[in-house]
Design an enzyme around this catalytic site. Structure first.
Site, PDB file in Angstrom:
ATOM      1  N   LYS A  90       0.828  -1.211   0.000  1.00  0.00           N
ATOM      2  CA  LYS A  90       0.000   0.000   0.000  1.00  0.00           C
ATOM      3  C   LYS A  90       0.866   1.268   0.000  1.00  0.00           C
ATOM      4  O   LYS A  90       2.074   1.193   0.203  1.00  0.00           O
ATOM      5  CB  LYS A  90      -0.939  -0.022   1.212  1.00  0.00           C
ATOM      6  CG  LYS A  90      -1.892  -1.223   1.211  1.00  0.00           C
ATOM      7  CD  LYS A  90      -2.803  -1.216  -0.007  1.00  0.00           C
ATOM      8  CE  LYS A  90      -3.850  -2.307   0.005  1.00  0.00           C
ATOM      9  NZ  LYS A  90      -3.361  -3.614  -0.446  1.00  0.00           N
TER      10      LYS A  90
HETATM   11  C1  LIG Z   1      -9.749  -2.749  -2.059  1.00  0.00           C
HETATM   12  C2  LIG Z   1      -9.206  -3.550  -0.922  1.00  0.00           C
HETATM   13  N1  LIG Z   1     -10.006  -3.803   0.131  1.00  0.00           N
HETATM   14  C3  LIG Z   1      -9.565  -4.506   1.192  1.00  0.00           C
HETATM   15  C4  LIG Z   1      -8.288  -4.994   1.255  1.00  0.00           C
HETATM   16  C5  LIG Z   1      -7.888  -5.842   2.417  1.00  0.00           C
HETATM   17  O1  LIG Z   1      -6.777  -5.346   3.117  1.00  0.00           O
HETATM   18  P1  LIG Z   1      -5.815  -6.350   3.901  1.00  0.00           P
HETATM   19  O2  LIG Z   1      -5.013  -7.107   2.928  1.00  0.00           O
HETATM   20  O3  LIG Z   1      -4.970  -5.419   4.759  1.00  0.00           O
HETATM   21  O4  LIG Z   1      -6.684  -7.214   4.750  1.00  0.00           O
HETATM   22  C6  LIG Z   1      -7.400  -4.732   0.194  1.00  0.00           C
HETATM   23  C7  LIG Z   1      -6.009  -5.216   0.261  1.00  0.00           C
HETATM   24  O5  LIG Z   1      -5.336  -5.567  -0.617  1.00  0.00           O
HETATM   25  C8  LIG Z   1      -7.878  -4.014  -0.935  1.00  0.00           C
HETATM   26  O6  LIG Z   1      -7.074  -3.776  -1.967  1.00  0.00           O
END
Ligand SMILES: Cc1ncc(COP(=O)(O)O)c(C=O)c1O
Length: 258
Positions: free
Chosen positions: A181
């Protein structure tokens, strides 16, 4: 192999993490957690930030905090990561898909209303690849139908829509701090909001619903352990301090490659 996005860590990250280790503040209490929550929320134009263990748990916490439950429906775009849908399923509710539009691949705002039923509780727009959704019509539809808007801004740190930060426009916004990110802390997430009551509910739910009274093992509800550690927050704070530089670097890579 071409990596999607590699973390850029520097001296500040090392300094803050070392501080956690030297002072023994390695768990979920500590100055970095509070400072990160406060500063990231302010960065998004919000009063409250509730950190979590991931973007996925941030999405679940947001929905749980507004009372999404079995029998409810939540509208999401057809093009997103599975976390958006899973968060709804964790609440016992049903994800209702709306097609993406071809230009930005974000939710097609013209197709939302036809999916609203008397079971609909919220709309979850996803700012896919950091491109902000068209939020004005989404907020208008939500107001007309008395729905919550929970922004999945997991990929959109610092992105702006009409001068407002993505994640700070809806009733709640959720971010991920996974390693690919814009800013990272390895794993982590946050819910931001301007609603004090929702923020209080989220804080309680993410910490096993411990009561504020002295009898700390009487729990008011079924909660979760979604607590971020001080070490993660230390990395996150150092990253947040140079978020503009990190975002600009990515813009440069984008503009020099198109
Ligand atoms: C659009 C979106 N929502 C939710 C998430 C979930 O985040 P995490 O991987 O920190 O659980 C991501 C992660 O890649 C994402 O790109």
């Amino acid at each position: 192999m071409i990596p999607v996005c590699v973390p850029l860590l520097g001296e500040k990250e090392l300094e803050y993490v070392t501080d956690c280790l030297k002072t023994n503040w390695i768990s979920s209490k500590g100055k970095y957690v509070e400072e990160f929550e406060d500063r990231f929320a302010k960065y998004c134009g919000c009063n409250y930030g509730i950190s979590t263990t991931s973007g996925t748990t941030a999405l679940h916490l947001a929905l749980a905090s507004i009372g999404v439950k079995e029998g409810d429906e939540v509208i999401i775009p057809a093009f997103t990561i599975i976390s958006t849908a899973f968060a709804i399923v964790y609440c016992g509710a049903k994800p209702v898909l709306v097609d993406a539009e071809p230009e930005t691949w974000n939710i097609d705002v013209n197709k939302i209303e036809e999916k609203i039923t008397d079971k609909t509780k919220a709309i979850m727009p996803v700012h896919i690849y950091g491109h902000p959704c068209d939020m004005d019509p989404i907020m208008k539809i939500a107001k007309e139908h008395d729905l919550y808007v929970v922004e999945d801004a997991a990929e959109a740190h610092g992105a702006e829509y009409k001068g407002k930060k993505a994640g700070g426009i809806g009733h709640l916004g959720c971010f991920s701090f996974y390693a690919n990110k814009i800013i990272t802390m390895g794993e982590g997430g946050i819910v931001v909001t301007n609603d004090e009551e929702i923020a209080e509910r989220a804080k309680s739910l993410k910490d096993l619903c411990f009561p504020k009274s002295k009898r700390i093992y009487l729990h008011s509800d079924v909660g979760y352990n979604y607590r971020l550690t001080n070490i993660q927050a230390a990395i996150g704070l150092a990253q947040l301090e140079r978020i503009d530089e990190l975002a600009e670097m990515r813009m440069l890579i984008y503009t020099t490659n198109i």
